[in-house]
Design an enzyme around this catalytic site. Structure first.
Site, PDB file in Angstrom:
ATOM      1  N   ARG A 207      23.217  64.871  87.193  1.00  0.00           N
ATOM      2  CA  ARG A 207      22.073  65.742  86.845  1.00  0.00           C
ATOM      3  C   ARG A 207      22.282  67.184  87.318  1.00  0.00           C
ATOM      4  NH1 ARG A 207      21.068  61.711  84.370  1.00  0.00           N
ATOM      5  NH2 ARG A 207      19.032  60.760  84.044  1.00  0.00           N
TER       6      ARG A 207
ATOM      7  N   SER B 156      12.107  61.320  84.136  1.00  0.00           N
ATOM      8  CA  SER B 156      12.183  61.242  85.603  1.00  0.00           C
ATOM      9  C   SER B 156      11.818  62.599  86.200  1.00  0.00           C
ATOM     10  CB  SER B 156      13.602  60.894  86.046  1.00  0.00           C
ATOM     11  OG  SER B 156      14.037  59.708  85.434  1.00  0.00           O
TER      12      SER B 156
ATOM     13  N   GLU C  73      14.042  66.841  89.451  1.00  0.00           N
ATOM     14  CA  GLU C  73      14.961  66.969  88.308  1.00  0.00           C
ATOM     15  C   GLU C  73      14.388  68.026  87.360  1.00  0.00           C
ATOM     16  OE1 GLU C  73      15.331  64.439  84.583  1.00  0.00           O
ATOM     17  OE2 GLU C  73      16.584  63.329  85.997  1.00  0.00           O
TER      18      GLU C  73
END
Ligand code: EPU
Length: 333
Positions: A161, A233, A329
């Site tokens: 990520r 998320s 995130e």
């Protein structure tokens, strides 16, 4: 090109919050982009599908929303193709195109919301595959010099990520297209993810079979942002050392963990959040999603600030309970 002033961003973010921006440019043609960028004097925010961003206040600058379209095969041989996709294409439409044409490598990334241009920023990933696995390069423009560039995979510093576009090059470039290497014949089907393995180990595999199964899993776990605004998320899964893992496991022997590298383990943030009681904590406007507590949802009319306060509450609780610092995130504006 379309310019709007004092524009509501509700349709431009999948959290469905109603903040505004001073200006927003919607850009269809890359040939217009340099001129637009050189005219903008205040802060610039490049926006794709708005599926990984939380607006918590009015944006006091100019948003550039790329809508350029196109998919071109650059070269191909018997086993593979190199394809260039424009940043403004919807990611899932591109996956559907690839699966329908029997081009393999991104079927596990089916149904990820957002646009192609945003995919390299956080190195999108799901069900055992990350964008970096098929990535060849990206093309774009540097915001300060308006110089065009092409960056190869090794220069993009991809990790879980993360990429150079979230670190050294944050707010410094606009990605206008990406090039990916896809397979044509001998596909490397990846069904390592637990539910894919369980559901598909007796099936004859094809890109379509995997894509359909991924879609089924996603639809069962993740909310539709049209119903409940969300950005998937909200936090990354934390990566902790073996010694820290052992310490926590003494108190919580059932904590799941996945080996990340020789000394570190990835643990599910969803588990930490569920264990901290958030599935039961439903505020009027914001909560976690019942099937996947790593997803924070706008239950109707939450403001960005309310969502952020709720996320910070989760962060503090997880820190107090497990001594683990969750990292967002989602980009917070
Ligand atoms: N879990 C719970 N309770 C729940 C749900 C899950 O404890 O209600 C625990 C379980 O231990 C489960 C684990 O969480 O095994 C992992 O859950 P899941 O497989 O659903 O995935 P995740 O780790 O929570 C990541 C990505 C998702 C991606 C899935 C599948 C991150 C931050 N998220 O989630 O990506 O779809 O794996 O590969 O890495 C996104 O980035 O927006 C996103 C949705």
């Amino acid at each position: 090109m379309k310019i709007s002033k004092e524009f509501s961003l509700k349709k431009f973010n999948t959290f469905n919050v109603s903040e505004t921006a001073k200006f927003i440019y919607e850009v269809d043609e890359i040939s217009e982009l340099k001129g637009i960028l050189s005219d903008i004097e205040d802060q610039i925010l490049i926006l794709g599908g708005g599926s990984n961003i939380l607006f918590t206040k009015r944006f006091e600058g100019t948003i550039v929303n790329l809508k350029n379209k196109g998919i071109n095969i650059i070269r191909e041989d018997k086993n593979s193709i190199l394809v260039e996709v424009c940043a403004g294409e919807n990611w899932n439409d591109f996956v559907i195109w690839a699966v329908e044409n029997n081009y393999g490598g991104i079927e596990n990334l089916s149904l990820i919301p957002g646009n192609v241009g945003a995919a390299p920023i956080q190195n999108i990933g799901a069900y055992g595959v990350e964008l970096k696995d098929v990535f060849y390069s990206c093309l774009g423009i540097k915001l300060n010099s308006l110089e065009e560039f092409e960056m190869k995979k090794s220069e993009c510093k991809f990790s879980y990520r993360n990429s150079i576009f979230k670190t050294e090059l944050k707010d410094k470039v606009v990605i206008t297209s990406i090039k990916l290497n896809l397979t044509k014949e001998k596909h490397n089907f990846n069904i390592a993810y637990k539910e894919l393995k369980e559901n598909l180990s007796n099936s004859e595999l094809s890109l379509k079979v995997i894509s359909d199964e991924v879609i089924k899993i996603r639809q069962s776990k993740l909310p539709d942002h049209e119903l409940f605004g969300n950005c998937g998320s909200f936090f990354k899964n934390p990566i902790i050392s073996l010694s820290k893992l052992k310490k926590i496991k003494k108190v919580y022997p059932d904590l799941p963990s996945f080996r990340f590298d020789s000394n570190n383990y990835k643990i599910p943030a969803a588990w930490l959040i569920e264990k901290s009681g958030y599935k039961e904590r439903v505020n009027k406007n914001v909560s976690v999603y019942k099937n996947q507590p790593l997803v924070i949802i706008n239950r109707g009319s939450a403001t960005g600030r309310e969502i952020l306060d709720f996320a910070n509450d989760i962060k503090n609780t997880i820190y107090n309970n497990f001594n683990i610092q969750l990292e967002e995130e989602v980009l917070i504006i």
